[in-house]
Enzyme design. Structure first.
Site, PDB file in Angstrom:
ATOM      1  N   THR A  42      15.410   3.201  37.107  1.00  0.00           N
ATOM      2  CA  THR A  42      14.471   2.817  35.824  1.00  0.00           C
ATOM      3  C   THR A  42      14.934   1.233  35.390  1.00  0.00           C
ATOM      4  O   THR A  42      14.297   1.057  34.233  1.00  0.00           O
ATOM      5  CB  THR A  42      14.479   3.828  34.575  1.00  0.00           C
ATOM      6  OG1 THR A  42      15.912   3.977  34.094  1.00  0.00           O
ATOM      7  CG2 THR A  42      14.027   5.088  35.176  1.00  0.00           C
ATOM      8  N   ASP A  68      17.010   8.402  36.570  1.00  0.00           N
ATOM      9  CA  ASP A  68      18.119   7.920  36.021  1.00  0.00           C
ATOM     10  C   ASP A  68      17.941   6.612  35.009  1.00  0.00           C
ATOM     11  O   ASP A  68      17.206   5.734  35.380  1.00  0.00           O
ATOM     12  CB  ASP A  68      19.102   7.013  37.335  1.00  0.00           C
ATOM     13  CG  ASP A  68      20.361   6.482  37.154  1.00  0.00           C
ATOM     14  OD1 ASP A  68      21.368   6.931  36.967  1.00  0.00           O
ATOM     15  OD2 ASP A  68      20.230   5.144  36.919  1.00  0.00           O
ATOM     16  N   TYR A  73      19.742  -0.003  29.222  1.00  0.00           N
ATOM     17  CA  TYR A  73      18.315  -0.159  29.847  1.00  0.00           C
ATOM     18  C   TYR A  73      17.393  -0.249  28.708  1.00  0.00           C
ATOM     19  O   TYR A  73      16.405  -0.965  29.089  1.00  0.00           O
ATOM     20  CB  TYR A  73      17.888   0.606  30.941  1.00  0.00           C
ATOM     21  CG  TYR A  73      18.783   1.181  32.063  1.00  0.00           C
ATOM     22  CD1 TYR A  73      19.880   0.280  32.296  1.00  0.00           C
ATOM     23  CD2 TYR A  73      18.646   2.105  32.976  1.00  0.00           C
ATOM     24  CE1 TYR A  73      20.592   0.354  33.348  1.00  0.00           C
ATOM     25  CE2 TYR A  73      19.649   2.382  34.148  1.00  0.00           C
ATOM     26  CZ  TYR A  73      20.507   1.395  34.110  1.00  0.00           C
ATOM     27  OH  TYR A  73      21.221   1.770  35.423  1.00  0.00           O
ATOM     28  N   LYS A 102      23.817   6.979  30.768  1.00  0.00           N
ATOM     29  CA  LYS A 102      25.259   6.344  30.569  1.00  0.00           C
ATOM     30  C   LYS A 102      25.484   5.907  29.269  1.00  0.00           C
ATOM     31  O   LYS A 102      24.918   5.290  28.312  1.00  0.00           O
ATOM     32  CB  LYS A 102      25.035   5.313  31.655  1.00  0.00           C
ATOM     33  CG  LYS A 102      24.559   5.656  32.974  1.00  0.00           C
ATOM     34  CD  LYS A 102      24.417   4.534  33.981  1.00  0.00           C
ATOM     35  CE  LYS A 102      23.713   4.824  35.223  1.00  0.00           C
ATOM     36  NZ  LYS A 102      22.331   4.715  34.794  1.00  0.00           N
ATOM     37  N   HIS A 135      29.427   3.961  31.964  1.00  0.00           N
ATOM     38  CA  HIS A 135      28.753   2.871  32.590  1.00  0.00           C
ATOM     39  C   HIS A 135      29.464   2.048  33.447  1.00  0.00           C
ATOM     40  O   HIS A 135      29.211   1.479  34.442  1.00  0.00           O
ATOM     41  CB  HIS A 135      27.541   2.254  31.832  1.00  0.00           C
ATOM     42  CG  HIS A 135      26.515   1.514  32.553  1.00  0.00           C
ATOM     43  ND1 HIS A 135      25.318   1.498  31.755  1.00  0.00           N
ATOM     44  CD2 HIS A 135      26.274   1.224  33.666  1.00  0.00           C
ATOM     45  CE1 HIS A 135      24.517   1.116  32.619  1.00  0.00           C
ATOM     46  NE2 HIS A 135      25.113   0.834  33.678  1.00  0.00           N
ATOM     47  N   SER A 173      30.707   5.244  36.392  1.00  0.00           N
ATOM     48  CA  SER A 173      29.741   4.302  37.462  1.00  0.00           C
ATOM     49  C   SER A 173      30.550   3.204  37.190  1.00  0.00           C
ATOM     50  O   SER A 173      31.173   2.645  36.309  1.00  0.00           O
ATOM     51  CB  SER A 173      28.663   4.276  36.271  1.00  0.00           C
ATOM     52  OG  SER A 173      27.679   3.043  37.216  1.00  0.00           O
ATOM     53  N   ASN A 174      30.532   2.325  38.495  1.00  0.00           N
ATOM     54  CA  ASN A 174      31.287   1.006  38.767  1.00  0.00           C
ATOM     55  C   ASN A 174      32.752   1.112  38.524  1.00  0.00           C
ATOM     56  O   ASN A 174      33.420   0.275  38.057  1.00  0.00           O
ATOM     57  CB  ASN A 174      30.666  -0.029  37.438  1.00  0.00           C
ATOM     58  CG  ASN A 174      29.366  -0.326  37.861  1.00  0.00           C
ATOM     59  OD1 ASN A 174      28.841  -0.600  39.016  1.00  0.00           O
ATOM     60  ND2 ASN A 174      28.480  -0.074  36.743  1.00  0.00           N
ATOM     61  N   ILE A 281       6.590   4.249  44.653  1.00  0.00           N
ATOM     62  CA  ILE A 281       7.232   5.506  43.959  1.00  0.00           C
ATOM     63  C   ILE A 281       7.064   6.789  44.916  1.00  0.00           C
ATOM     64  O   ILE A 281       8.094   7.372  45.534  1.00  0.00           O
ATOM     65  CB  ILE A 281       6.746   5.912  42.763  1.00  0.00           C
ATOM     66  CG1 ILE A 281       7.260   4.979  41.617  1.00  0.00           C
ATOM     67  CG2 ILE A 281       7.152   7.341  42.297  1.00  0.00           C
ATOM     68  CD1 ILE A 281       6.735   5.099  40.260  1.00  0.00           C
ATOM     69  N   ASN A 284       8.992   5.917  48.549  1.00  0.00           N
ATOM     70  CA  ASN A 284      10.274   6.085  48.344  1.00  0.00           C
ATOM     71  C   ASN A 284      10.908   7.601  48.533  1.00  0.00           C
ATOM     72  O   ASN A 284      12.057   7.628  48.780  1.00  0.00           O
ATOM     73  CB  ASN A 284      10.643   5.609  47.063  1.00  0.00           C
ATOM     74  CG  ASN A 284      10.606   3.874  47.118  1.00  0.00           C
ATOM     75  OD1 ASN A 284      10.573   3.281  48.221  1.00  0.00           O
ATOM     76  ND2 ASN A 284      10.693   3.286  45.958  1.00  0.00           N
TER      77      ASN A 284
END
Length: 326
Positions: A42, A68, A73, A102, A135, A173-174, A281, A284
């Site tokens: 998103t 997600d 965001y 996140k 995050h 994440s990351n 969408i 996918n």
């Protein structure tokens, strides 16, 4: 190398109000919870935020069960509205959905984690999320300056949130392998997920192999890499019309974008394709009726250039900058 079964537990075809949709398979996390093997991404522009409510509804209608999002965001409210619309119309029950959000960098102190999650839940209109991620390992103040907060302290706050039932699973994440290993050696609750960038030009083979070796699932953001326009000069191949991908697409009767998403699933990762277009969408998620061969996976791996779509230059001097190690 793809695992033979990639932990799939379920594949259903569902029908709501006469609309047939393929529902993604799920796999077990290391804490016993189940996670769908594809998620709607998103992250996007202000224009994307404006239509995110509809996009989330379309995704659930098409069979997605994993959404997600993130505080960063600025779309949690719209994501929550899309979820509420789907619940109100009877497309799903809340327990059938898997919602990820996140913790952003400016809430890394242990006592900031739960308030930040409660704020995300308020925006989402939910009592809990299914997965809450740090995050990044980089702590920053609200003005962007670096803060001296150890991500182990942040992780303790994540454990607190799980114990309170505000999230069913927790992860990162990351994060690189060294950082994850440090958490594993100093935690009560092991991370369930590491969400990282993975695509044909950033294959992340070493980090994915490490995560899988310690029982941590990998979610793959920016799955199309530089196949999507990134407004960069000399961006590396492949593009959507690449001959190797086109050959595979013809073989399986799919598009090259579907080939890349299947490639990520066959590498036992969970891709997160973002779209606000109803037909894309649906397209996918239409990837569960074929699999790539090991040779085809190896062919796509050869596009690797270790070039990132997301590489935040202003973090490079932070002691926990994650992208300088596998």
């Amino acid at each position: 190398m793809a695992r033979a079964t990639f932990g799939v537990l379920l594949l259903l075809t569902i029908c709501y109000q006469g609309i047939w949709a393929a529902q993604a398979p799920v796999k077990l996390l290391n804490d016993g919870n189940r996670i769908p093997v594809i998620a709607l991404g998103t992250y996007g522009s202000a224009d994307d935020i404006a239509v995110m409510r509809q996009a989330v509804f379309w995704a659930i209608e098409a069979g997605y069960r994993h959404i997600d999002t993130a505080e960063l965001y600025r779309n949690e409210e719209q994501v929550g509205q899309g979820i509420a619309d789907a619940l109100q119309k009877g497309l799903v029950r809340r327990e059938e959905l898997f919602i990820t959000t996140k913790l952003w960098n400016n809430h890394h102190a242990r006592d900031q984690v739960i308030p930040a999650l409660r704020d995300s839940l308020r925006r989402l209109g939910l009592d809990y999320v299914d997965l809450y991620l740090i995050h990044s390992p980089v702590a920053q103040a609200a003005n962007g300056t670096f803060e001296d907060i150890d991500y182990l302290d942040t992780w303790r706050g994540m454990e607190d949130a799980k114990k309170l039932g505000l999230t069913k699973s927790i992860g990162v994440s990351n994060f690189n392998s060294e950082q994850i290993n440090r958490i594993i050696n100093n935690c009560e609750i092991k991370p369930a997920v590491n969400e990282i960038e993975v695509n044909p030009t950033l294959t992340q083979e070493a980090l994915i192999s490490y995560c899988q070796s310690v029982g941590i699932e990998v979610m793959s953001y920016s799955p199309f890499g530089f196949m999507v326009s990134r407004n960069r000069e000399n961006s590396p191949p492949p593009k959507f019309d690449d001959p190797e991908l086109t050959k595979m697409a013809h073989k399986y009767g799919k598009s090259t974008s579907q080939i890349v998403l299947r490639y990520l699933i066959d590498r036992d990762t969970i891709p997160i394709p973002k779209s606000v277009n109803k037909e894309r969408i649906k397209k996918n998620i239409d990837i569960f009726d074929f699999s790539l061969t090991e040779e085809e996976i190896a062919t796509i791996n050869k596009f690797n250039k270790n070039v990132r779509v997301v590489d935040i230059v202003k973090w490079k001097n932070h002691p926990y900058y994650p992208f300088n190690k596998p």
